[in-house]
Every structure is written in C-alpha cells, then in structure tokens.
Scaffold this active site. Structure first.
Site, PDB file in Angstrom:
ATOM      1  N   PHE A  19       0.794  -1.227   0.000  1.00  0.00           N
ATOM      2  CA  PHE A  19       0.000   0.000   0.000  1.00  0.00           C
ATOM      3  C   PHE A  19       0.830   1.283   0.000  1.00  0.00           C
ATOM      4  CE2 PHE A  19      -2.586  -3.315   2.032  1.00  0.00           C
ATOM      5  CZ  PHE A  19      -3.694  -3.271   1.207  1.00  0.00           C
ATOM      6  N   GLY A  46       3.546  -2.591  10.905  1.00  0.00           N
ATOM      7  CA  GLY A  46       2.715  -2.822   9.718  1.00  0.00           C
ATOM      8  C   GLY A  46       3.548  -3.293   8.535  1.00  0.00           C
ATOM      9  N   SER A  52       6.987  -1.575   1.971  1.00  0.00           N
ATOM     10  CA  SER A  52       7.759  -0.488   2.582  1.00  0.00           C
ATOM     11  C   SER A  52       8.997  -1.016   3.307  1.00  0.00           C
ATOM     12  CB  SER A  52       6.880   0.314   3.547  1.00  0.00           C
ATOM     13  OG  SER A  52       6.170  -0.542   4.406  1.00  0.00           O
ATOM     14  N   ASP A  71       4.320  -7.175  12.790  1.00  0.00           N
ATOM     15  CA  ASP A  71       2.969  -7.429  12.250  1.00  0.00           C
ATOM     16  C   ASP A  71       2.495  -8.781  12.777  1.00  0.00           C
ATOM     17  OD1 ASP A  71       0.683  -7.831  10.411  1.00  0.00           O
ATOM     18  OD2 ASP A  71       1.649  -6.321   9.150  1.00  0.00           O
ATOM     19  N   GLY A  75      -3.722  -9.244   9.111  1.00  0.00           N
ATOM     20  CA  GLY A  75      -4.414  -8.174   8.396  1.00  0.00           C
ATOM     21  C   GLY A  75      -5.178  -7.227   9.298  1.00  0.00           C
ATOM     22  N   ASP A 141       2.574   2.350  10.568  1.00  0.00           N
ATOM     23  CA  ASP A 141       1.753   2.053   9.387  1.00  0.00           C
ATOM     24  C   ASP A 141       0.949   0.770   9.639  1.00  0.00           C
ATOM     25  OD1 ASP A 141       0.758   2.410   6.834  1.00  0.00           O
ATOM     26  OD2 ASP A 141       2.452   1.435   5.850  1.00  0.00           O
ATOM     27  N   HIS A 144      -5.616   1.030  11.567  1.00  0.00           N
ATOM     28  CA  HIS A 144      -6.105   2.399  11.416  1.00  0.00           C
ATOM     29  C   HIS A 144      -7.240   2.782  12.356  1.00  0.00           C
ATOM     30  CE1 HIS A 144      -4.280   2.993   7.145  1.00  0.00           C
ATOM     31  NE2 HIS A 144      -3.394   3.064   8.117  1.00  0.00           N
TER      32      HIS A 144
END
Ligand code: SAH
Ligand code: MG
Length: 216
Positions: A19, A46, A52, A71, A75, A141, A144
């Site tokens: 993303f 993340g 990234s 992570d 998800g 990241d 959210h």
C-alpha cells in the site's frame, strides 16, 4: 541532497504487493537513510507483504544497522474478506484466515534483503511492551482504528532516541471516505502537541517528525 534508492531496490519495491505509493516511498527512504546515521535500529509497525520494508531495509543495510518490522500478519480490519482492501491471495486456505507472512518472506528474498530485516510476528503493543532498546526511527503504518494507532504511538514512540524520526503514514487532515479513517491524523496531532516532536516534512499522507524533547 536526500538519499534515493538504487534502481534494483526501486524495482523490487514496485514489484511488491502493498500500500505504499512511490512518492511516499521515496520520502520514507530519505528519512530512513537520515535516521540510520544515528547507528540505531529502524522499526516499522505494519509489515503486510514487505513493500515499505524493502526501503527501510536497504537504508538500514547502507548504514550497517538492522530494520525491524512488526505485524501479526492477520491483516487490519479493512483488509479482511468482504472489505475494500481485501486481497484473496493473502488468505491461508488451511487456516482460513489472512497470512501475509509467506508473501513478505518472498518479497524480502526477491529483494536480496533477508539478512537485514528482523521480522517480529505479534501484536504491536505486546511486542512494544517487551522491547528494551533505543530506536533511530519508528514508522507507524499498522491498524487504522484509534485503538491500534494510539497503542502504536504509546508503545513505540518512547523508544525513539533523541534526534530519531517518527514517521506516520495515512495522515488525512480531511476525511476522504468511509475507509481511510483519521486515527493516524489524531496520533500525528498528539505527537506535535506533546512538545516532544518537531515536524520535518510532509509528503502526501506521510509525516516525518523528529524527536527533539521528552514528555511523550
Ligand atoms: N507497510 C505496508 C502496509 C501495512 S498495512 C506496505 O507498505 O504495504 C497494515 C498492517 O498492519 C497489516 O498487515 C496488519 O496485519 C498490521 N496490523 C494492524 N494492526 C496491528 C497490530 N495491532 N499489531 C500488529 N500488526 C498490526
Ligand atoms: Mg499505510
């Protein structure tokens, strides 16, 4: 001039699932290269499929430090089946749940960066709670929701060394749609209001702050 990734790193980044857009990726790389000069590890919350992470890892490699990436690989809310950001290829058919760890491993292998990354598989607040050392960069990241973004900030920002960089992705001062959410924006405001950070740059939704004080 700020540091830029070599063509082979950019090619691996563009080939990776994820993303992070290119423009923000270049800003991430430049910040990572600057922070890596502190000689401390760089940490990402993340990982997803490692897009990234490639940039953090290459900047870390150049400076001889490690990149860490956290992570649980199951998800975020908006990536689950039936939601807007779901990718059916990320579902483990045996378990019936998302598992981005295998794709992440392939991404790093393809980029030749396996030796420069330490993958921490777990929930961000739990990993932060057992983490002891200083960090040169924290890149938020992850989830959210306010719960996740706040926990990422509270868990990891205190580990940033003085002069280290705090990066926050998906900062949207104006609400765009139902899915984007503004929790990362609220975390960004909170970091500035704490008095412990000074803004360095803004590139699309990526904010770079420097830790210049205490009292997070
Ligand atoms: N940086 C990635 C995108 C990350 S997407 C890229 O460049 O493509 C957000 C990731 O955060 C997801 O993989 C999700 O599993 C992870 N995540 C969300 N909440 C988390 C939490 N509380 N702990 C650990 N990981 C979390
Ligand atoms: Mg993001």
């Amino acid at each position: 001039m700020s540091a830029a990734p070599k063509p082979e790193i950019l090619a691996a980044f563009e080939a990776a699932k994820g993303f992070m857009p290119l423009g923000e990726g270049l800003a991430l790389y430049a910040a990572a290269a600057e922070a890596a000069a502190l000689g401390l590890p760089l940490l990402e919350v993340g990982t997803y499929c490692g897009r990234s992470t490639i940039l953090l890892a290459d900047a870390a490699r150049q400076a001889g430090v490690s990149a860490l990436t956290v992570d649980h690989h199951r998800g975020s809310e908006e990536q689950q089946p039936g939601w807007d950001y779901h990718d059916p290829e990320t579902v483990d058919p045996v378990v019936g749940r998302m598992d981005t760890l295998p794709t992440f491993r392939r991404t790093l292998h393809a980029a030749g960066l396996e030796d420069h990354v330490i993958a921490l598989v777990g929930r961000s607040p739990q990993v932060a709670a057992v983490w002891g050392g200083p960090l040169g960069l924290v890149f938020i990241d992850g989830g959210h929701t306010d719960e996740h973004a706040t926990a990422d900030y509270e868990g990891w920002a205190p580990h940033l060394a003085e002069g280290g960089l705090l990066l926050i992705h998906d900062v949207f001062p104006v609400k765009i749609d139902e899915w984007t959410g503004q929790a990362p924006y609220r975390v960004y405001l909170r970091a500035l209001e704490s008095g412990a950070f000074t803004e360095v740059s803004a590139t699309e939704s990526l904010r770079v702050l420097r830790r210049t004080g205490t009292g997070i």
